[in-house]
Design an enzyme around this catalytic site. Structure first.
Site, short mmCIF file in Angstrom:
data_model
loop_
_atom_site.label_atom_id
_atom_site.label_comp_id
_atom_site.label_asym_id
_atom_site.label_seq_id
_atom_site.Cartn_x
_atom_site.Cartn_y
_atom_site.Cartn_z
N TYR A 50 0.89 -1.11 -0.02
CA TYR A 50 -0.26 -0.03 0.08
C TYR A 50 0.96 1.37 0.06
O TYR A 50 0.31 2.28 -0.09
CB TYR A 50 -0.87 0.06 1.34
N HIS A 108 1.16 -11.63 2.06
CA HIS A 108 0.13 -10.84 1.34
C HIS A 108 -0.54 -11.68 0.38
O HIS A 108 -1.72 -11.60 0.09
CB HIS A 108 0.77 -9.53 0.61
#
Length: 268
Positions: A50, A108
């Site tokens: 992010y 992730h």
């Protein structure tokens, strides 16, 4: 409002509802986090992908709450596809966040090298740098394979879950192993029209709520934690308010019937 939490297999308690920070950047991210803290949020989810760990860390340091009152999640991803690289990635996250430890760190995606990366998470867990460790986006087949090779059972599998993609088989598998399911994009990130959906609207009207609140409550009712993204105070308030009402058996049955059994995200 009394905070509601879930017990993880690590012994930690994690809030059932938190703030997802995907695509929140700069001052927008910091202001959203500060408003969320003010409203009562205590779980904040970020990721190296992010590119906003610094903002998340700045806002949480500025919020005035003791570190132990916050639950902070981050994730390591594709550039760190080995144990050594994942070990360094953990240190980078701690440095960007300016924190001594993370409450939860995840891999992730289900990379081929995930088992190697997870070894670094296990080391950091043993060293006290991470309080709970887990994975994200692991399917039934991938999670089953992964589980056979790890020393520490993951505390969390964070996956796409919402009323249109309920992942019942995965939820049952995880529950049977003592692993918590957490939902990213529990409001579908705009890929489905929740507000105008007839079933959601009907249930919402009966409870004096919004369709989005019903969609979130459907997951929370099953013990699935949710991390919807929001940046405006009204949306932050709306999401948090799902903790103070319940759905009945008829509501739950109607919502279960909405499952389409397929992802809404093409990359997934």
């Amino acid at each position: 409002m009394k905070e509601q939490t879930v017990q993880l297999n690590s012994g930690q308690r994690m809030p059932l509802l938190g703030l997802g920070t995907y695509a929140l950047q700069g001052r927008v991210a910091e202001e959203a986090i500060l408003q969320a803290v003010d409203l009562g949020y205590r779980l904040f989810d970020t990721a190296q992908m992010y590119a906003n760990e610094k903002e998340v860390g700045r806002a949480l340091r500025a919020c005035g709450l003791p570190r132990q009152d916050l639950f902070v999640t981050s994730k390591i991803y594709r550039p760190d596809l080995s144990c050594a690289r994942a070990r360094a990635a953990i240190e980078r996250s701690l440095d960007r966040l300016q924190m001594d430890y993370l409450d939860l760190m995840l891999i992730h995606e289900p990379y081929a090298e995930a088992e190697e990366m997870y070894q670094a998470l296990e080391e950091a867990f043993q060293a006290g740098k991470i309080r709970s460790i887990g994975v994200s986006n692991f399917s039934v087949a991938r999670f089953t394979k992964f589980l056979s090779g790890c020393s520490i059972v993951p505390a969390v599998n964070q996956v796409e879950v919402h009323v249109f993609y309920q992942q019942g088989a995965l939820h049952r598998l995880l529950a049977g192993q003592g692993v918590h399911m957490q939902a990213w994009s529990p409001l579908t990130a705009g890929r489905a029209q929740l507000a105008g959906h007839e079933v959601l609207r009907h249930i919402a009207e009966r409870h004096g709520r919004t369709p989005c609140q019903v969609a979130l409550r459907f997951l929370v009712e099953q013990g699935i934690s949710v991390i919807p993204k929001a940046s405006s105070r009204p949306h932050l308030q709306e999401n948090l308010a799902v903790l103070d009402f319940s759905l009945d058996d008829q509501d739950m049955a109607s919502l279960r019937a909405l499952d389409r059994g397929r992802t809404l995200f093409g990359w997934y």
